[in-house]
Design an enzyme around this catalytic site. Structure first.
Site, short mmCIF file in Angstrom:
data_model
loop_
_atom_site.label_atom_id
_atom_site.label_comp_id
_atom_site.label_asym_id
_atom_site.label_seq_id
_atom_site.Cartn_x
_atom_site.Cartn_y
_atom_site.Cartn_z
N LYS A 188 74.02 1.25 -22.35
CA LYS A 188 74.41 0.32 -23.41
C LYS A 188 75.17 1.03 -24.52
CE LYS A 188 74.77 -3.29 -25.99
NZ LYS A 188 73.65 -4.01 -26.60
N LYS A 263 75.91 0.16 -36.57
CA LYS A 263 74.68 0.80 -36.06
C LYS A 263 74.86 1.27 -34.63
CE LYS A 263 71.54 -1.38 -34.04
NZ LYS A 263 71.03 -1.64 -32.66
#
Length: 324
Positions: A188, A263
């Protein structure tokens, strides 16, 4: 051995038909995902600290839980979808967390996007407490969460990964085992690094094309079937009036916030530093997201990055100094 195999088979059968599922984290992604499990016939009990998020999920078939303990009680599987590693640690490892209240027969599935070190910590803590745990982050954004067409990247022990697929099915178009613990998170992180670089390049190409006199739709039609194509171009195109799913059509109301994009790309940069991997382009894109955040647009969609290219970003108005 025979008794355990029968028990495992029974749990797998329930997972494919009617299972009891605890869900923690009902935000932009988790809310839609939990609703899709409820629509598939599962008994889904959701918990979130945000009452509005809980209300929205409850209105669409998710049962309210007043605490983590209530959400996980008797669950066949527990899903978590949380913003950051610190939230995942608190939810799993806290005194009132998942490991403290769930039955060890419950399969634990974390679909948050978090750092690899935290993912490993959760795998280790779960194993030490007698649980099976998989890291199963997703790709596809809010639109994919709502449509049930997400891609799940699932890392962990082979048997746990196989069992997790039975629960994941109603939320996914693709379920891809990635290997051992933390490999789902690794996949991811790398995928999102590429996504945000593609988004930045798409914004630059779109602005330049317009300034060279190309019609925005004509240019998109060309790029989407040529070597400039990407998921960001087809789904998040930052010019309004071209792609229906793009936040640019709605004044950059968030489908994926700049804060979360910052983030996520930060996770890639941190992993790159740990592995001695230079990410010169990735670091530059992170700086662009930071500029949006500094301008007060952390909650806007990350495709607002185009405003740094076309020069239209509105800087926050500073207060005039007061006289002493």
């Amino acid at each position: 051995m025979t008794q355990r195999s029968g028990c495992d088979a029974g749990r797998k059968q329930r997972s494919l038909n009617m299972a009891t599922i605890g869900w923690i984290g009902l935000g932009n992604m988790g809310g839609h995902m939990s609703v899709n499990l409820a629509k598939a016939g599962h008994d889904v009990r959701g918990f979130d600290l945000n009452p509005a998020a809980l209300d929205a999920a409850a209105a669409r078939g998710v049962k309210r839980a007043a605490s983590i303990a209530e959400a996980v009680d008797g669950a066949d599987a527990v899903f978590t979808m949380l913003p950051k590693g610190e939230h995942a640690r608190a939810v799993y490892l806290g005194e009132d967390g998942v490991l403290a209240h769930a039955d060890t027969r419950t399969l634990l599935i974390d679909s948050s996007t978090i750092d690899v070190a935290t993912a490993q910590e959760l795998h280790d803590a779960a194993a030490a407490a007698g649980f099976r745990f998989v890291d199963a982050p997703v790709s596809g954004g809010m639109s994919g969460a709502e449509a049930g067409t997400l891609t799940f990247m699932v890392g962990g022990e082979e048997g746990a990964v196989a069992d997790a697929t039975g629960y994941i099915g109603p939320m996914a178009a693709n379920i891809i085992p990635t290997g051992g613990p933390t490999t789902g998170q690794a996949a991811k992180i790398c995928n999102n690094l590429m996504l945000f670089i593609n988004l930045a390049s798409t914004a630059e190409g779109a602005v330049l094309a317009e300034r060279l006199g190309l019609d925005k739709q004509v240019f998109w039609n060309i790029a989407s079937v040529s070597s400039g194509d990407s998921w960001a171009l087809r789904t998040w195109y930052p010019v309004p009036g071209v792609v229906p799913t793009a936040a640019s059509n709605n004044d950059f109301a968030p489908t994926f916030t700049t804060e979360l994009a910052n983030k996520d790309i930060g996770l890639a940069i941190s992993a790159a530093e740990d592995t001695g991997t230079p990410l010169e382009i990735g670091k530059h894109v992170q700086q662009l997201f930071q500029r949006l955040i500094d301008a007060g647009d952390a909650g806007k969609d990350c495709s607002m990055i185009i405003k740094l290219v076309d020069g239209s970003l509105q800087q926050p108005t500073s207060q005039a100094p007061t006289a002493n």
